[in-house]
Design an enzyme around this catalytic site. Structure first.
Site, mmCIF file in Angstrom:
data_model
loop_
_atom_site.group_PDB
_atom_site.id
_atom_site.type_symbol
_atom_site.label_atom_id
_atom_site.label_comp_id
_atom_site.label_asym_id
_atom_site.label_seq_id
_atom_site.Cartn_x
_atom_site.Cartn_y
_atom_site.Cartn_z
ATOM 1 C CB CYS A 86 -0.943 0.086 1.174
ATOM 2 S SG CYS A 86 -2.055 -1.304 1.320
ATOM 3 C CE LYS B 290 13.036 -12.377 -9.061
ATOM 4 N NZ LYS B 290 13.500 -11.798 -7.840
ATOM 5 C CD1 TRP C 145 -0.672 -6.378 -2.949
ATOM 6 C CD2 TRP C 145 -0.918 -6.866 -0.773
ATOM 7 N NE1 TRP C 145 -0.423 -7.720 -2.778
ATOM 8 C CE2 TRP C 145 -0.577 -8.047 -1.468
ATOM 9 C CE3 TRP C 145 -1.128 -6.938 0.594
ATOM 10 C CZ2 TRP C 145 -0.426 -9.269 -0.821
ATOM 11 C CZ3 TRP C 145 -0.984 -8.147 1.237
ATOM 12 C CH2 TRP C 145 -0.634 -9.300 0.526
ATOM 13 C CG HIS D 81 16.582 -38.783 -5.395
ATOM 14 N ND1 HIS D 81 16.833 -40.101 -5.085
ATOM 15 C CD2 HIS D 81 17.801 -38.208 -5.571
ATOM 16 C CE1 HIS D 81 18.135 -40.315 -5.041
ATOM 17 N NE2 HIS D 81 18.747 -39.173 -5.342
ATOM 18 C CD GLU E 71 16.028 -14.542 -6.866
ATOM 19 O OE1 GLU E 71 15.413 -15.076 -5.943
ATOM 20 O OE2 GLU E 71 15.705 -13.429 -7.321
ATOM 21 C CE LYS F 271 11.080 -3.675 -4.726
ATOM 22 N NZ LYS F 271 11.714 -4.793 -5.461
ATOM 23 N NE ARG G 195 7.217 0.635 -1.469
ATOM 24 C CZ ARG G 195 7.840 0.491 -0.314
ATOM 25 N NH1 ARG G 195 7.278 -0.174 0.651
ATOM 26 N NH2 ARG G 195 9.028 0.977 -0.139
ATOM 27 C CG ASN H 121 0.234 2.283 3.758
ATOM 28 O OD1 ASN H 121 -0.796 2.347 3.102
ATOM 29 N ND2 ASN H 121 1.403 2.713 3.313
ATOM 30 N N GLY H 122 -0.996 -0.907 6.674
ATOM 31 C CA GLY H 122 -0.758 -1.793 7.811
ATOM 32 C C GLY H 122 -1.982 -2.663 8.053
ATOM 33 C CD GLU I 55 8.935 -12.159 -8.227
ATOM 34 O OE1 GLU I 55 10.160 -12.176 -8.069
ATOM 35 O OE2 GLU I 55 8.173 -11.573 -7.450
HETATM 36 C C1 F6R Z 1 10.851 -11.500 -5.289
HETATM 37 C C2 F6R Z 1 10.728 -10.477 -4.284
HETATM 38 C C3 F6R Z 1 10.302 -10.887 -2.919
HETATM 39 C C4 F6R Z 1 11.158 -10.152 -1.865
HETATM 40 C C5 F6R Z 1 10.658 -10.471 -0.453
HETATM 41 C C6 F6R Z 1 11.518 -9.824 0.611
HETATM 42 O O1 F6R Z 1 11.301 -10.951 -6.492
HETATM 43 O O2 F6R Z 1 10.955 -9.320 -4.524
HETATM 44 O O3 F6R Z 1 10.405 -12.254 -2.750
HETATM 45 O O4 F6R Z 1 12.472 -10.531 -2.022
HETATM 46 O O5 F6R Z 1 9.342 -10.021 -0.309
HETATM 47 O O6 F6R Z 1 11.545 -8.436 0.470
HETATM 48 P P1 F6R Z 1 12.665 -7.573 1.153
HETATM 49 O O7 F6R Z 1 13.948 -7.920 0.507
HETATM 50 O O8 F6R Z 1 12.247 -6.149 0.888
HETATM 51 O O9 F6R Z 1 12.665 -7.916 2.603
#
Ligand code: F6R
Length: 588
Positions: free
Chosen positions: A2, A463, A72, A482, A459, A583, A27, A96-97, A466
């Site tokens: 948010c 990527k 969000w 396995h 990783e 994010k 956000r 927010n929260g 998502e």
């Molecule tokens: C994946 C991604 C998320 C963040 C996770 C932790 O691309 O961005 O998996 O890595 O939410 O976020 P931070 O690093 O901000 O604690």
């Protein structure tokens, strides 16, 4: 998660808030809304969907004071009614929260005759303001907050007050002073280019923001002086820099992130942390998502450099089942945003247990930096794409530096060289696009590797899934036989990373096992002989610049980020704003 913006000044608030919300959209982007205050009336527009959806109704907003929100959803689906701001009586609020005790407060206020309109936890704040308001806005906000449990950043309007109030408890709120007015935002990015100076509001503080200035009060409503610092930012931090998406712009900044992170490590005296690690009885790393995946790489790097045990823990698990620590332990919390609720909680628990806390973070003013014993900065600049890319690369650079207690200059030199190689990988976009086109034609994509390649595979899988929504998994190549081999057929692609000479024969075995089940294979390698042997037999092969195996992850991770980006674009997705995500996960 948010975004909050607020403005009080000499300009029309609507335009300022709309621009701020567009910057904060990463956000949260389920719904958006704005309230403005003009001539003693509150004007509100709100709508599910992206901020742009508000544009046709901007003309309805009057006045030079207002608040805005991009959401969000946590409580209540993403629809027009649940969008913020929430209005009750003379009040409009954005939040927010999470308000954990909203149901009991709602029941209490309903019994008093309050009628609720939304399914959100946030609406209760507007009702509490109405309930407690006796002519003093700050006092009403303070009383309202005294009833809340959970975490919040709140901005609120009141018809009787020519300005807005702000407070916070656990969620970020940053005040800004600009040439034409005063701001609040939940994220510094929204203030860049608009505010000259900023102040991070402390938990429990209440700010009154009017077109004439900002006054800040503590929890007892006594005036307090808080410092404003100059807001310095680089022009190129804002916008996509000519790229079609932030994700591509940010992957292209991988090399400069490595260089900047190494320089900052030296200049901010982080080298001293190596002695702390040398003396530790154990090193525990915590993080979520990509940050956790970076912690997996750290286990190998730090484990090779120090004698004590090193382990990585998913923060959302570690906070309920924390590893044992002592006064001699070091906890390293890894977080791009420094605001991730689970990481903060896990780090606090480990610090309370006696561990010395190092935060590896990209955001120097974030929550985690306020209680860490030492901050090791990741210098990636603003990361706007929801999927982490350059921050992961920067985290790897931090761990390389922390893993070089004896020869930091030599390690720094090696990282400067690898930064040049990253640039070469980025310029090889055609290979990435080729493998991406195989991904979008596949039912599932598996990423395989051995040794350090496994961490990158995990990783790379995160990527891809998502941003493209293609099912994928990342795991050690030796595990194929396995179980996962049962899933391999001609509709499945396996991307095999082979960047470690000592393990390459074993990784080749995995390629053979997949080919003999008619599975498709793409090989990504730093080893020319592997490329020569396999390129004619697999669906695609990408030869990366040669690199020592402990440094190869910078190159292979960049390659997988590019593949994910191209796959998202080919599949018609918005790589910057994947569905259901946002994010910085500041809720639990
Ligand atoms: C994946 C991604 C998320 C963040 C996770 C932790 O691309 O961005 O998996 O890595 O939410 O976020 P931070 O690093 O901000 O604690």
């Amino acid at each position: 998660m948010c975004g909050i913006v607020g403005y009080a000044g000499g300009k029309s608030a609507a335009g300022e808030l709309f621009e701020g919300l567009k910057k904060l959209e990463y956000r949260g982007y389920d719904s958006a809304g704005i309230s403005t205050l003009g001539g003693g009336s509150i004007f509100t527009i709100k709508k599910s969907g992206r901020v742009e959806g508000l544009a046709p109704r901007m003309g309805e907003l009057e006045g030079c004071v207002g608040i805005g929100h991009t959401r969000w959803a946590t409580h209540g689906e993403a629809n027009d009614v649940n969008a913020h701001p929430h209005i009750y009586g003379s009040f409009s609020i954005v939040h927010n929260g999470i308000i954990e005790n909203y149901a009991e407060l709602k029941a209490e206020l309903s019994a008093e005759g309050h009628v609720f309109f939304s399914h959100t936890d946030s609406e209760v704040i507007a009702h509490l303001l109405d309930y407690y308001y006796k002519g003093n806005f700050a006092e009403a906000l303070s009383l309202a907050c005294s009833r809340l449990k959970g975490c919040w950043a709140i901005a609120a309007l009141c018809k009787q007050f020519q300005g807005f109030t702000v407070t916070r408890h656990g969620s970020p709120a940053i005040l800004g002073e600009g040439e034409d007015g005063f701001f609040v935002a939940s994220d510094m990015y929204a203030l860049m280019g608009r505010a000259r100076s900023y102040c991070i509001l402390a938990d429990g503080d209440i700010a009154l923001v009017t077109p004439r200035g900002i006054s800040i009060y503590d929890g007892q409503l006594q005036p307090v002086a808080r410092n404003f610092s100059p807001l310095e930012w680089e022009e190129e931090e804002v916008g996509t820099g000519g790229c079609p998406h932030y994700m591509l712009k940010e992957i292209r900044q991988n090399a400069r992130t490595v260089r900047a992170t190494c320089r900052a490590f030296a200049s901010s005296g982080c080298g001293g942390q190596c002695s702390r690690l040398k003396e530790a009885d154990k090193i525990v790393l915590v993080g979520c998502g990509t940050a956790y995946n970076a912690a997996l790489a750290a286990v190998r790097l730090l484990g090779g450099a120090y004698e004590c045990p090193v382990s990585a823990h998913i923060a959302s698990e570690a906070r309920y089942d924390p590893p044992r620590v002592t006064q001699k332990s070091v906890c390293i919390a890894v977080s791009q945003s420094g605001e991730t609720a689970d990481t903060i909680m896990a780090a606090k628990i480990l610090k309370d247990g006696g561990a010395y806390l190092i935060a590896v973070t990209n955001v120097g003013y974030s929550a985690i930096t306020r209680f860490a014993d030492k901050v090791v900065p990741v210098c990636a600049g603003a990361e706007v794409c929801v999927a982490a890319t350059k921050s992961y690369i920067g985290q790897l650079a931090c761990f390389h530096m922390l893993a070089a207690p004896c020869a930091p200059r030599v390690r720094c030199g090696a990282l400067m060289k690898i930064a040049d190689d990253i640039e070469r990988v980025v310029s090889d976009g055609v290979y990435a696009a080729n493998i991406a086109s195989l991904c979008v034609k596949s039912r599932a994509v598996f990423f395989l590797g051995r040794g350090a390649d496994v961490d990158v595979a995990v990783e790379g899988s995160l990527k891809l899934k998502e941003v493209s929504y293609i099912f994928s998994d990342g795991y050690p190549a030796g595990e194929l036989k396995h179980g996962t081999l049962a899933l391999i057929d001609e509709s499945v692609l396996s991307v095999v990373l082979i960047c470690d000479e000592s393990l390459c024969e074993k990784s080749k075995t995995a390629v053979e096992q997949i080919l003999s089940r008619k599975g498709k294979v793409a090989v990504i390698t730093t080893l020319p002989h592997i490329y020569a042997e396999l390129s004619a037999r697999v669906s695609a092969a990408w030869l990366l610049p040669c690199a020592p195996s402990h440094l190869a992850h910078f190159l292979s991770a960049t390659a997988l980020q590019l593949i994910a980006y191209h796959a998202a674009v080919m599949a018609g997705r918005d790589p910057d704003k994947p569905r259901n995500l946002a994010k910085s996960v500041t809720v639990e």
